[in-house]
Design a protein around this motif. Structure first.
Motif, PDB file in Angstrom:
ATOM      1  N   PHE A 697       4.984  -2.038  -4.826  1.00  0.00           N
ATOM      2  CA  PHE A 697       3.766  -1.256  -4.566  1.00  0.00           C
ATOM      3  C   PHE A 697       3.892   0.133  -5.203  1.00  0.00           C
ATOM      4  CE2 PHE A 697       2.743  -3.542  -0.279  1.00  0.00           C
ATOM      5  CZ  PHE A 697       2.238  -4.618  -0.982  1.00  0.00           C
ATOM      6  N   ARG A 698       5.034   0.781  -4.973  1.00  0.00           N
ATOM      7  CA  ARG A 698       5.223   2.133  -5.497  1.00  0.00           C
ATOM      8  C   ARG A 698       5.266   2.121  -7.025  1.00  0.00           C
ATOM      9  NH1 ARG A 698       9.269   1.979  -1.246  1.00  0.00           N
ATOM     10  NH2 ARG A 698       8.362   2.921   0.639  1.00  0.00           N
ATOM     11  N   GLU A 699       5.881   1.081  -7.604  1.00  0.00           N
ATOM     12  CA  GLU A 699       5.926   0.966  -9.065  1.00  0.00           C
ATOM     13  C   GLU A 699       4.518   0.838  -9.636  1.00  0.00           C
ATOM     14  OE1 GLU A 699       7.857   0.817 -12.733  1.00  0.00           O
ATOM     15  OE2 GLU A 699       8.804   1.100 -10.770  1.00  0.00           O
ATOM     16  N   LEU A 700       3.696  -0.018  -9.001  1.00  0.00           N
ATOM     17  CA  LEU A 700       2.338  -0.244  -9.510  1.00  0.00           C
ATOM     18  C   LEU A 700       1.412   0.930  -9.215  1.00  0.00           C
ATOM     19  CD1 LEU A 700       1.891  -4.046  -8.599  1.00  0.00           C
ATOM     20  CD2 LEU A 700       2.473  -3.021 -10.802  1.00  0.00           C
ATOM     21  N   ALA A 701       1.777   1.751  -8.229  1.00  0.00           N
ATOM     22  CA  ALA A 701       0.947   2.930  -7.933  1.00  0.00           C
ATOM     23  C   ALA A 701       0.952   3.916  -9.097  1.00  0.00           C
ATOM     24  CB  ALA A 701       1.446   3.619  -6.661  1.00  0.00           C
ATOM     25  N   ARG A 702       1.941   3.791 -10.008  1.00  0.00           N
ATOM     26  CA  ARG A 702       1.993   4.667 -11.186  1.00  0.00           C
ATOM     27  C   ARG A 702       1.158   4.125 -12.346  1.00  0.00           C
ATOM     28  NH1 ARG A 702       7.558   5.234  -9.431  1.00  0.00           N
ATOM     29  NH2 ARG A 702       8.250   3.585 -10.839  1.00  0.00           N
ATOM     30  N   ASP A 703       0.615   2.903 -12.205  1.00  0.00           N
ATOM     31  CA  ASP A 703      -0.218   2.292 -13.241  1.00  0.00           C
ATOM     32  C   ASP A 703      -1.680   2.646 -12.949  1.00  0.00           C
ATOM     33  OD1 ASP A 703      -1.837   0.549 -14.757  1.00  0.00           O
ATOM     34  OD2 ASP A 703      -0.265  -0.968 -14.822  1.00  0.00           O
ATOM     35  N   PRO A 704      -2.351   3.363 -13.842  1.00  0.00           N
ATOM     36  CA  PRO A 704      -3.740   3.790 -13.553  1.00  0.00           C
ATOM     37  C   PRO A 704      -4.660   2.625 -13.198  1.00  0.00           C
ATOM     38  CG  PRO A 704      -2.890   4.915 -15.492  1.00  0.00           C
ATOM     39  CD  PRO A 704      -1.873   3.867 -15.136  1.00  0.00           C
ATOM     40  N   GLY A 705      -4.455   1.489 -13.817  1.00  0.00           N
ATOM     41  CA  GLY A 705      -5.340   0.367 -13.539  1.00  0.00           C
ATOM     42  C   GLY A 705      -5.080  -0.310 -12.215  1.00  0.00           C
ATOM     43  N   LEU A 706      -3.935  -0.051 -11.614  1.00  0.00           N
ATOM     44  CA  LEU A 706      -3.562  -0.728 -10.365  1.00  0.00           C
ATOM     45  C   LEU A 706      -3.314   0.253  -9.229  1.00  0.00           C
ATOM     46  CD1 LEU A 706      -0.999  -3.231 -11.963  1.00  0.00           C
ATOM     47  CD2 LEU A 706      -3.320  -3.763 -11.200  1.00  0.00           C
ATOM     48  N   ALA A 707      -3.410   1.542  -9.480  1.00  0.00           N
ATOM     49  CA  ALA A 707      -3.028   2.553  -8.494  1.00  0.00           C
ATOM     50  C   ALA A 707      -3.842   2.455  -7.209  1.00  0.00           C
ATOM     51  CB  ALA A 707      -3.167   3.947  -9.108  1.00  0.00           C
ATOM     52  N   ALA A 708      -5.151   2.215  -7.324  1.00  0.00           N
ATOM     53  CA  ALA A 708      -6.000   2.207  -6.122  1.00  0.00           C
ATOM     54  C   ALA A 708      -5.580   1.111  -5.153  1.00  0.00           C
ATOM     55  CB  ALA A 708      -7.469   2.026  -6.532  1.00  0.00           C
ATOM     56  N   GLY A 709      -5.393  -0.084  -5.673  1.00  0.00           N
ATOM     57  CA  GLY A 709      -4.986  -1.184  -4.798  1.00  0.00           C
ATOM     58  C   GLY A 709      -3.605  -0.967  -4.214  1.00  0.00           C
ATOM     59  N   ALA A 710      -2.689  -0.416  -5.019  1.00  0.00           N
ATOM     60  CA  ALA A 710      -1.336  -0.170  -4.525  1.00  0.00           C
ATOM     61  C   ALA A 710      -1.348   0.875  -3.419  1.00  0.00           C
ATOM     62  CB  ALA A 710      -0.434   0.269  -5.670  1.00  0.00           C
ATOM     63  N   ALA A 711      -2.127   1.956  -3.590  1.00  0.00           N
ATOM     64  CA  ALA A 711      -2.197   3.002  -2.568  1.00  0.00           C
ATOM     65  C   ALA A 711      -2.781   2.454  -1.270  1.00  0.00           C
ATOM     66  CB  ALA A 711      -3.053   4.167  -3.089  1.00  0.00           C
ATOM     67  N   LYS A 712      -3.777   1.582  -1.398  1.00  0.00           N
ATOM     68  CA  LYS A 712      -4.375   1.018  -0.183  1.00  0.00           C
ATOM     69  C   LYS A 712      -3.366   0.178   0.587  1.00  0.00           C
ATOM     70  CE  LYS A 712      -8.533  -1.248   1.454  1.00  0.00           C
ATOM     71  NZ  LYS A 712      -9.891  -1.718   1.088  1.00  0.00           N
ATOM     72  N   LEU A 713      -2.563  -0.582  -0.133  1.00  0.00           N
ATOM     73  CA  LEU A 713      -1.557  -1.408   0.537  1.00  0.00           C
ATOM     74  C   LEU A 713      -0.444  -0.568   1.142  1.00  0.00           C
ATOM     75  CD1 LEU A 713      -1.313  -4.443  -1.901  1.00  0.00           C
ATOM     76  CD2 LEU A 713      -2.123  -4.472   0.463  1.00  0.00           C
ATOM     77  N   LEU A 714      -0.082   0.524   0.444  1.00  0.00           N
ATOM     78  CA  LEU A 714       0.941   1.399   1.004  1.00  0.00           C
ATOM     79  C   LEU A 714       0.466   2.039   2.300  1.00  0.00           C
ATOM     80  CD1 LEU A 714       2.323   3.114  -2.218  1.00  0.00           C
ATOM     81  CD2 LEU A 714       3.608   1.672  -0.638  1.00  0.00           C
TER      82      LEU A 714
END
Length: 959
Positions: A697-714
């Motif tokens: 999750f934290r790794e993908l939170a650094r990807d602009p295209g995936l950050a929103a979904g990763a932050a929501k899951l975190l």
């Protein structure tokens, strides 16, 4: 205080004519004072009879438990000997060996147990059976004793015990009748012995039975001449069989046998008869040999049948037995027995096909990589076919298949398949071999469906188990190759019963999309088996974000090359090197193009990897009719690729995302769904996989295209605490962080301690149940408010560093229930207390006890706390018994005393305390402990059970 103390198996009954020799019985009873007793003398010196008398004397005034095993043909095999001992100890084991025998002896504690091995000369020096006895003798528990009786000293060293004075020896001079005993026996028969027979018990007894005799042979012939023809025939049959039931004797002799009352014939406790070996020199048995061998084979005692045949030097009959031994055992050959047969075969017969086959089986058992095996098997098969023995040739080819499977030798399998075409398919074994070899050929041609057609016709229920198991395992493999993983798993679970089968079934279910648990070692019986297991589990481990640093070497065949390719690609994806994974598949396809059927069929085993990483494979499989497991894998690959293109219409089952996708892909899919408001997959993965998901999750939170979904899951899925948290409820409650007790104000709140104790005690706690137990006098609304406040304090106690508003990791509220997330970073001493059940964990379990458990809930959970206390008492006693058998009676007594403090009337604790006091040779403690036992019995108003009575009787002397 009631335990079953019987332990006798097949003990000879002393003959009425025998004179009880009190001096010898007393010496043999002294076996309870030494770890090892040797009884060594030639035939006819009454070793067995004297031991039987001593055993029965022990029954009248027991000092412990006697367990009797008569050694015989086949006991040179360690597994067979261990199984016989374990059966006598009423401790059967699926994997018999020295550790299991020693464990069974320890389980008899606190009572002493004496293992008597008669006819130990049947176990030759240097054999696996002798090695097993040596291991047992070296590591005897302190409460165990070993008696070894035979015509020669046992075939393993006892020098260390002899030097320590721990071996008592009884020899010929001790066993011979004294002059007074001989005279007393003669008076009983009303006869005189005209010559000095040197106290030889068998000769004295037989001479008195037959009348005055000038020689042994004359006396024996006098006895034989007095027997009726049917009895003489029955005696000859018994000599041929060695040891047999009345029905077996009748079958061989051709005459009914109701009773066989002949001198020097013992009747065992289990009803079987055994003739003294001295009769073997006087009775012709050649005419009964074939019938005796037939009966022994029907009994399943090929080792005894082989001994009969070797003694008669009937090499033609031994050749038939050799083929039968290989046929019924295959890869589990008792090689020590087989080697004994081969050693007996004269040089001029050694190159006969049956003995070539037996030699190949022995070599395979010792080292399946030995290249000589194939040559031996081929020579045997060719000669058997030339002689028209298709059954024997089928056995030879079965051995060839087993060896080739062990090596993973595809070329050899093809050769065997060609040879199998020459066989006549008129018997179940031949039909199975023909169909199974044909199935191997079909599978190697990339047509597992055709292999299944052959396997469906293979008669696995009418053939030796070893061959059936091999065929069923291959059937499981072919079902998996066809994408029928669920059927493969069900077949393995239904038809096979071993660790390897369970692992095969688990792997089949995993690649069918069922996220099962894997247990046991990945090791297999062959080097290739280990390679296959390692490759499969590397792919499975990628689903959890685990990687391996152990490389997979390049393989020179398409089957194994696919395994290496999939494993390497899965590791690359897990490390975030997806381009490298694509290159790995591209290089594999360059060497093994998709048109190579065998390679393409094996690529389907890891279909999702190939579907995502290779355009060529995706195009191929999109237009191919696949099996159910492979269709599920393809659906997972499609869902992932569609999600990357923004199409989130496919809801992939959580288990399929875990099983078919490496963790970076399954988490990426979860993040894309979370951005669209669907967090179910992300929550499920975090719960099932653990911290690795949050790292993704934290790794993908650094990807602009995936950050929103990763932050929501975190924000939705709590991350595990950074430090391990421990909860201790056995004694005053404590909470630890990183192993250090915390001084938190929340712990001073009684309701917080009570709620935490309830959650440790019960895996899932209903909210209504919690308020009823903790606030029974409040109205529902007030009680629910108090529960919410208490849960807030409990969250702060367990995770003080968690930001406000962030969901708790350790404490979960799911609808109407509350629970602690067990395992991982959160542990509890009570959970460990219940899990530490193995013998080597008892010390750790006992050490967890700091006092009465859950003192804040003594009224609310009295019954459950009572169960914990009872478990602790049993742990104390089990540990005490282990200390007793490992020669630490002082510690054993202390543990028993601790148990009696909690449970004053526990019979097992009283027995342990008394046995420990006796073993420590502490007269004062023995008297005190005996008085406590008797006082307990008086208060209960009961009599002691047999085991306690033995110890009480010993304590009179010990005090």
């Amino acid at each position: 205080m009631g335990d079953d103390t019987t332990g006798l198996r097949a003990v000879p009954r002393p003959l009425e004519v025998e004179l009880p020799r009190l001096r010898l019985v007393d010496r043999l009873r002294a076996r309870w004072c030494r770890p090892v007793t040797l009884v060594v003398a030639g035939a006819g010196f009454g070793k067995t009879t004297a031991l039987a008398q001593a055993v029965r004397a022990n029954l009248l005034e027991p000092r412990g438990v006697d367990v009797w095993v008569t050694c015989g043909p086949g006991h040179e095999d360690a597994a067979r000997l261990a199984q016989a001992i374990l059966d006598a100890l009423d401790s059967p084991s699926p994997d018999p060996g020295a550790p299991e025998v020693l464990a069974a002896l320890r389980r008899r504690a606190p009572l002493d147990v004496c293992l008597l091995l008669d006819d130990v000369h049947e176990i030759p020096a240097g054999s696996p059976g002798a090695a097993l006895l040596g291991a047992v003798a070296r590591a005897l528990p302190d409460t165990a004793h070993l008696v070894l009786s035979g015509r020669c000293a046992p075939g393993f060293p006892l020098a260390r015990r002899e030097a320590a004075g721990e071996v008592a020896a009884i020899g010929t001079a001790d066993l011979a009748f004294s002059g007074a005993e001989t005279a007393a026996l003669a008076r009983r028969f009303g006869r005189e012995l005209p010559e000095d027979l040197n106290g030889w018990p068998a000769l004295v007894r037989l001479s008195l039975t037959a009348g005055p005799a000038a020689s042994w042979r004359y006396a024996a012939e006098e006895v034989l001449s007095s027997l009726t023809e049917p009895v003489r025939a029955a005696l000859a049959a018994l000599v041929a069989l060695g040891c047999a039931t009345g029905d077996e004797i009748s079958t061989v002799s051709g005459t009914p046998v109701k009773q066989l009352e002949v001198p020097l014939v013992d009747r065992l406790d289990d009803g079987r008869y055994r003739a003294h070996d001295l009769w073997a020199n006087l009775l012709p048995t050649d005419h009964l040999r074939d019938k005796a061998v037939e009966v022994l084979c029907a009994r399943g005692d090929l080792a005894a049948a082989g001994r009969v045949v070797c003694r008669a030097r009937d090499w033609e009959l031994l050749a038939r037995l050799a083929i039968e031994l290989v046929r019924t055992t295959l890869s589990v050959l008792p090689w020590a027995t087989a080697q004994r047969w081969l050693d007996a075969v004269p040089a001029q017969h050694a190159d006969e096909p049956a003995f070539l086959l037996l030699r190949a089986a022995v070599v395979h058992a010792r080292d399946f990589t030995d290249p000589s095996i194939d040559c031996l098997v081929d020579r045997a098969c060719a000669q058997l076919l030339e002689a028209g023995d298709h059954d024997g040739a089928a056995v030879a080819l079965g051995q060839a298949v087993i060896t080739a499977h062990s090596r993973g030798d595809l070329v050899r399998l093809a050769t065997v398949a060609h040879q199998a075409q020459r066989l006549d398919a008129s018997t179940p074994v031949l039909r199975l071999l023909r169909h199974s070899v044909a199935a191997v050929v079909a599978e190697l041609a990339g047509d597992p469906e055709q292999a299944l057609v052959h396997l469906a016709q293979a008669p696995t229920s009418e053939v030796p188990q070893a061959l059936a198991v091999s065929t069923i395992r291959f059937h499981v493999h072919c079902l998996s190759m066809c994408g029928r993983g669920r059927e493969a798993a069900e077949l393995a679970e239904r038809m096979l019963d071993d660790d390897l089968a369970r692992r095969h079934a688990a792997a089949a279910r995993w690649f069918d999309g069922e996220a099962v648990e894997f247990h046991g070692s990945d090791a297999d019986s062959t080097a290739r088996g280990e390679f296959v297991a390692r490759a499969l589990h590397t792919v499975i481990a990628a689903s959890f974000g685990d990687t391996t640093t152990q490389p997979f070497a390049e393989q020179d065949n398409p089957r194994d090359a696919v395994l290496a390719c999939a494993a390497q690609a899965a590791v690359a994806v897990t490390r975030g090197e997806e381009d490298l994974a694509r290159d790995i598949y591209k290089q594999h396809l360059a060497r093994w193009p998709v048109d190579v059927k065998l390679a393409e069929r094996h690529l389907r085993r890891f279909l999702t990897l190939g579907y995502v990483l290779s355009d060529e494979l995706r195009e191929r499989w999109d237009s191919t009719d696949l099996g159910p497991s492979h269709r599920r894998a393809r659906a997972a690959g499609r869902a992932f690729l569609q999600a990357r293109q923004g199409d989130l219409r496919t809801n992939l089952p959580e288990e399929h995302a875990l099983c078919f996708l490496p963790l970076p892909w399954s988490v990426e899919l979860a993040v894309r769904h979370a951005a669209a408001g669907r967090t179910t997959l992300g929550i499920w993965l975090a719960d099932r996989v653990g911290p690795a998901v949050h790292r993704q999750f934290r790794e993908l939170a650094r990807d602009p295209g995936l950050a929103a979904g990763a932050a929501k899951l975190l924000a939705t899925v709590p991350a595990p605490p950074e430090h391990p948290i421990g909860i201790e409820v056995i004694g005053p409650m404590r909470v630890t962080r990183d192993g250090v007790a915390v001084d938190a104000p929340q712990l001073r709140r009684v309701r917080v301690r009570q709620l935490l104790g309830l959650l440790v005690l019960r895996p899932v706690l209903g909210r209504e149940q919690a308020v009823d137990l903790l606030w029974p006098d409040l109205d529902p609304a007030s009680a629910a408010r108090n529960l919410r406040v208490t849960m807030t304090h409990l969250r702060r106690l367990l995770e003080p560093d968690r930001a406000g508003g962030e969901a708790s990791y350790c404490l979960r509220g799911d609808g109407d229930t509350i629970r602690l997330v067990r395992g991982g970073v959160l542990t509890a001493d009570l959970w460990s207390f219940h899990e530490l059940s193995d013998a080597d964990q008892l010390s750790e379990a006992v050490a967890l006890w700091r006092g009465e458990p859950l003192p804040d809930l003594i009224e609310e959970c009295e019954a459950e706390i009572g169960h914990v206390r009872a478990r602790y008492v049993q742990n104390l006693l089990a540990l005490g018994e282990l200390r007793l058998v490992s020669a630490d009676p002082a510690e054993a007594w202390r543990l028993a005393d601790r148990a009696l403090t909690l449970e004053p009337f526990e019979p097992r604790a009283h027995r342990l305390a008394l046995a420990a006091a006796l073993r420590a040779r502490n007269p004062q403690r023995t008297v005190e402990t005996r008085a406590r036992v008797l006082d307990s019995l008086r208060q209960l108003g009961v009599r002691p059970d047999p085991a306690t009575e033995i110890l009480l009787r010993q304590s009179v002397t010990g005090s």
